[in-house]
Enzyme design. Structure first.
Site, mmCIF file in Angstrom:
data_model
loop_
_atom_site.group_PDB
_atom_site.id
_atom_site.type_symbol
_atom_site.label_atom_id
_atom_site.label_comp_id
_atom_site.label_asym_id
_atom_site.label_seq_id
_atom_site.Cartn_x
_atom_site.Cartn_y
_atom_site.Cartn_z
ATOM 1 N N GLN A 19 0.793 -1.226 0.000
ATOM 2 C CA GLN A 19 0.000 0.000 0.000
ATOM 3 C C GLN A 19 0.828 1.279 0.000
ATOM 4 O OE1 GLN A 19 -2.682 -1.767 3.248
ATOM 5 N NE2 GLN A 19 -4.081 -0.398 2.169
ATOM 6 N N ARG A 59 3.795 -0.015 12.960
ATOM 7 C CA ARG A 59 3.488 -1.325 12.399
ATOM 8 C C ARG A 59 3.584 -1.235 10.878
ATOM 9 N NH1 ARG A 59 -2.120 -3.966 11.045
ATOM 10 N NH2 ARG A 59 -1.325 -5.968 10.352
ATOM 11 N N HIS A 104 1.056 -9.263 4.643
ATOM 12 C CA HIS A 104 -0.089 -8.361 4.481
ATOM 13 C C HIS A 104 -0.480 -8.395 2.998
ATOM 14 C CE1 HIS A 104 -2.204 -4.729 6.502
ATOM 15 N NE2 HIS A 104 -2.788 -4.900 5.335
ATOM 16 N N ASN A 129 -1.847 -10.908 8.447
ATOM 17 C CA ASN A 129 -2.857 -9.875 8.628
ATOM 18 C C ASN A 129 -4.196 -10.311 8.028
ATOM 19 O OD1 ASN A 129 -3.638 -6.962 9.200
ATOM 20 N ND2 ASN A 129 -4.103 -7.101 7.009
ATOM 21 N N GLU A 130 -5.205 -10.379 8.875
ATOM 22 C CA GLU A 130 -6.591 -10.549 8.451
ATOM 23 C C GLU A 130 -6.870 -11.785 7.596
ATOM 24 O OE1 GLU A 130 -8.078 -6.883 6.780
ATOM 25 O OE2 GLU A 130 -7.930 -5.850 8.684
ATOM 26 N N ASN A 171 -8.018 -5.953 14.216
ATOM 27 C CA ASN A 171 -8.322 -4.797 13.374
ATOM 28 C C ASN A 171 -9.829 -4.618 13.386
ATOM 29 O OD1 ASN A 171 -5.617 -4.884 12.757
ATOM 30 N ND2 ASN A 171 -5.891 -5.559 10.646
ATOM 31 N N TYR A 210 -13.188 -1.883 12.446
ATOM 32 C CA TYR A 210 -13.612 -0.665 11.764
ATOM 33 C C TYR A 210 -15.076 -0.293 11.943
ATOM 34 C CZ TYR A 210 -9.119 -0.533 9.385
ATOM 35 O OH TYR A 210 -7.772 -0.440 9.120
ATOM 36 N N GLU A 224 -5.184 -2.185 14.058
ATOM 37 C CA GLU A 224 -5.708 -1.216 13.077
ATOM 38 C C GLU A 224 -7.057 -0.696 13.540
ATOM 39 O OE1 GLU A 224 -6.211 -2.536 8.997
ATOM 40 O OE2 GLU A 224 -4.206 -3.414 8.972
ATOM 41 N N TRP A 277 -4.870 3.239 11.756
ATOM 42 C CA TRP A 277 -4.765 3.023 10.307
ATOM 43 C C TRP A 277 -5.303 4.273 9.624
ATOM 44 C CZ3 TRP A 277 -2.336 -0.630 7.500
ATOM 45 C CH2 TRP A 277 -2.478 -0.501 6.105
ATOM 46 N N GLU A 314 -5.566 1.918 -1.399
ATOM 47 C CA GLU A 314 -6.605 1.207 -0.645
ATOM 48 C C GLU A 314 -7.177 0.052 -1.486
ATOM 49 O OE1 GLU A 314 -7.469 0.877 2.417
ATOM 50 O OE2 GLU A 314 -9.253 -0.287 1.975
ATOM 51 N N TRP A 315 -6.308 -0.891 -1.856
ATOM 52 C CA TRP A 315 -6.703 -2.133 -2.510
ATOM 53 C C TRP A 315 -7.665 -1.883 -3.678
ATOM 54 C CZ3 TRP A 315 -2.914 -4.924 -1.000
ATOM 55 C CH2 TRP A 315 -2.434 -4.817 0.296
HETATM 56 C C1 PNW Z 1 -7.845 -3.707 6.300
HETATM 57 N N1 PNW Z 1 -13.838 -5.652 4.914
HETATM 58 O O1 PNW Z 1 -8.536 -4.209 5.193
HETATM 59 C C2 PNW Z 1 -6.401 -3.887 5.918
HETATM 60 O O2 PNW Z 1 -5.608 -4.550 6.865
HETATM 61 C C3 PNW Z 1 -5.746 -2.641 5.420
HETATM 62 O O3 PNW Z 1 -4.720 -2.999 4.540
HETATM 63 C C4 PNW Z 1 -6.786 -1.738 4.779
HETATM 64 O O4 PNW Z 1 -6.219 -0.643 4.139
HETATM 65 C C5 PNW Z 1 -7.731 -1.298 5.885
HETATM 66 O O5 PNW Z 1 -8.283 -2.409 6.559
HETATM 67 C C6 PNW Z 1 -8.867 -0.421 5.390
HETATM 68 O O6 PNW Z 1 -9.672 -1.111 4.486
HETATM 69 C C7 PNW Z 1 -9.871 -4.532 5.194
HETATM 70 O O7 PNW Z 1 -14.381 -5.605 3.838
HETATM 71 C C8 PNW Z 1 -10.484 -4.604 3.954
HETATM 72 O O8 PNW Z 1 -14.445 -6.022 5.957
HETATM 73 C C9 PNW Z 1 -11.805 -4.974 3.867
HETATM 74 C C10 PNW Z 1 -12.498 -5.281 5.017
HETATM 75 C C11 PNW Z 1 -11.884 -5.200 6.260
HETATM 76 C C12 PNW Z 1 -10.555 -4.821 6.337
#
Ligand code: PNW
Length: 461
Positions: free
Chosen positions: A18, A75, A120, A165-166, A294, A296, A367, A413, A420-421
């Site tokens: 990223q 991190r 990651h 990661n995740e 992590n 959100y 995160e 984060w 952002e992917w």
């Molecule tokens: C995380 N979802 O990604 C990642 O660890 C980071 O690289 C990313 O930039 C950040 O969160 C923000 O998106 C996610 O769809 C991507 O639930 C998608 C999901 C959750 C986390």
């Protein structure tokens, strides 16, 4: 003022693909994200990480930016193909080793503790093309061999390791919905990939504990999970919310903390959920020194009764049919530009859920943060929305700690806007603004505020 424990760790996070750019520099091999992002239509605006924030060439300035922020921990992740171009130890790329050596040294010289993620999502492309990536059980050996190289070269100075990661995102978005690399769509492969992720994590931890115990570090895995709140008080909806949490987080955390998959997954998935052998589970159980989380957002969950609603929010649907759960958002909730609802109390509930289910593990929030429609005006980015988001979630973290949750640290984060992917550069998560034309970094209002949070070890009520 909500004060945090005196030894609380304040950090910020990024990941290699990223921010680094330098996708073909100095002997780095290609990763699945290099390949995936260059397939037209896979990333918004057909953007890619070839240059990203060019952190690879701006590393020293970036560490000064962290220092100005007063960061205690940073991190970041290591790009596997920058170290091992084809994923195997056949060739070790010394220029890659050198880059991370310099980064680690620079951090330590500035009083910042490195927290290193080994994976990651930028899997060496060769491992995907030749070996089927996470679908092949052998990935556990490839990953452990790569991890060993990292401990050998960096473990004298790195004392905090995160293996993967995740897992949920890798499995669900990479092998279920196909919106992330390697872009596969299936209702079987996510559970197979997830199984191999757990085995790979455990093997890398075994190598660390057996061969590098003298380095005296800690090692764990980071999972992501949203909170799931029952839509109504009905027993069916309460059970549905619980089931949704089990398919999200317990999928990966139960094997590590309890030694088996959640019963509801075993029942509902039948032979699509692989089984652990006794030998394997002995390696998996107890394989994390801390609970990396992590977090959100939050969604409401209801029992679907076989009638699934269409749609759902990006990435958050999981394979709903396997769970028989419908997800909703309360229309009064404010949202980030990802469409993710801002619900600080969900963060507190999730932390307490983890605390109770896994008997009070040490948790590190690896995160948390938000994307917002930032605009630079007269050289200033006044991101009051992000600031309020972080203030709210930190308040929730604080209240969870008051209730006994063993939360040891918080990593925002992200340090700076980045790739952002599947959303490309359109979604900005940084507390530093990046001008993607000039690559200049500017602290946003949230960065100046976070600096004070760190300094005071607390957040205003
Ligand atoms: C995380 N979802 O990604 C990642 O660890 C980071 O690289 C990313 O930039 C950040 O969160 C923000 O998106 C996610 O769809 C991507 O639930 C998608 C999901 C959750 C986390």
């Amino acid at each position: 003022m909500k004060k945090f424990p005196t030894d609380f760790i304040w950090g910020s996070a990024t990941s290699s693909y990223q921010i680094e750019g330098a996708a073909q520099a100095d002997g780095k091999g290609p990763s699945i994200w290099d390949a995936f992002s260059h397939i037209p239509g896979r990333v918004q605006g057909n953007e890619h990480g070839d240059v990203a924030c060019d952190h690879y060439h701006r590393m020293k300035d970036d560490v000064q930016m962290m220092k100005a922020l007063g960061l205690q921990a940073y991190r970041f992740s290591i790009s596997w193909p920058r170290i091992l171009p084809d994923g195997t130890t056949k060739q070790i790329n010394q220029a890659g080793i050198e880059f991370y050596n310099q980064l680690i040294d620079e951090l330590l010289a500035n009083g910042i503790e490195p927290w290193v993620t080994l994976y990651h999502w930028d899997l060496p492309l060769a491992l995907d093309m030749e070996k089927d990536g996470w679908l092949n059980k052998d990935i556990a050996t490839y990953f452990a061999d790569y991890a060993r190289v990292c401990y050998q070269y960096f473990g004298d100075r790195v004392k905090n390791w995160i293996t993967i990661n995740e897992p949920w995102v890798i499995a669900m978005l990479g092998y279920g919905q196909g919106i992330f690399a390697p872009g596969r769509v299936s209702n079987r492969e996510p559970y197979l990939a997830g199984h191999h992720i757990i085995l790979a994590h455990a093997k890398a931890v075994k190598v660390y504990r057996e061969e590098f115990a003298h380095q005296g570090g800690k090692i764990g895995i980071t999972n992501n999970c949203d909170w799931r709140e029952p839509l109504t008080d009905s027993v069916l909806d309460k059970t549905a919310a619980q089931r949704a949490l089990e398919f999200f987080l317990a999928w990966f955390a139960d094997p590590v903390y309890l030694g088996h998959y959640p019963e509801t997954m075993v029942e509902r998935l039948g032979d699509r959920l692989p089984r652990f052998t006794d030998e394997e589970i002995a390696e998996v159980k107890g394989s994390s020194d801390f609970f990396g989380l992590n977090h959100y957002t939050t969604m409401l969950a209801s029992d679907a009764g076989g009638e699934l609603l269409q749609g759902g929010v990006y990435g958050n649907g999981g394979l709903s049919e396997d769970q028989d759960v419908n997800l909703h958002v309360d229309p009064t909730w404010e949202k980030t530009s990802m469409g993710w609802a801002i619900v600080p109390w969900g963060c507190q509930k999730l932390l307490e859920w983890i605390h109770h289910r896994y008997a009070g593990p040490a948790i590190v929030m690896t995160e948390n943060g938000g994307a917002f429609p930032d605009e630079m005006k007269n050289g200033v980015v006044d991101d009051q929305d992000r600031l309020a988001y972080v203030r709210g979630y930190l308040g929730a973290c604080h209240d969870a700690i008051e209730n006994g949750v063993q939360l040891k640290g918080y990593m925002l984060w992200s340090l700076m806007d980045n790739f952002e992917w599947a959303s490309g550069y359109a979604k900005r998560f940084g507390i530093h603004y990046v001008d993607f034309e000039t690559l200049e970094r500017t602290p946003k209002a949230s960065a100046l505020w976070y600096r004070e949070v760190i300094e005071r070890n607390g957040v205003e009520e």
